[in-house]
Design a protein around this motif. Sequence first.
Motif: not given
Length: 231
Positions: A194-198, A165-172, A180-191, A176-178
């Motif tokens: 757009l708030d992206v939740f793991g 998903a993260l590369p897809a968000f970037a292409e769209a 790239r944020p690592s996956f974890a349950h409950g993680t939240r990344v602001a783009l 996306v931060p570099r």
Amino acid sequence: MDDSSALARLDRRVADCGACPRLVDWREEVARTKRAAFADWTYWGRPVPGFGPEDARLVIIGLAPAAHGGNRTSRMFTGDRSGDVLYQALYDVGPASQPTSVSIDDGLELYGVRVTAPVHCAPPANKPTPGERDTCRPWLVQELKLLRPTLKAAVVLGAFGWQAALPAFAEAGWTVPRPRPSFAHGTRVALDGLDVFGCFHVSQRNTFTGRLTTEMLREVLRTAADAAGLP
């Protein structure tokens, strides 16, 4: 959804894709041999498009359709145990009209939410290859571009989905931060708005072992729905 909308046209194109020979062979073989419990079904046996309105404020991104779930019913997370868990939680939180999802004509509606996946064909052993993930990515990119005018939040289920998903968000078009944020349950990344939740995937392996509980799933969905401005 309006059958003439850009998203509906994209869905039809997705359903006609034959780009990955291994996945084509598998999905069609499963559709021929079937599971005994579904012997009277005519399996879909094709790529499964996303499900939900074109003005969605929240997108849920999984992994791939299940061989005897979406590959049978033609709708994401429909007709399998993972879907039972996901749609029950969406109903509990509010954006689903009913707690069950068993067939394409069961009356289920999603309010402000779209469910999709980075791989649209059922893969053997539920494991797409990295090459298949990358081949399928343009479909997700196009879907995200069409959703972008209204999209405010995303829930990504599992590490595979996160990596896709993260590369897809970037292409769209999102930044996306570099690194790239690592996956974890409950993680939240602001783009860029757009708030992206793991979230751990709603697989039987996770739900049966308690790695993902119903309350954990509801909490992520509730927080994401709030971020998206859903009632």
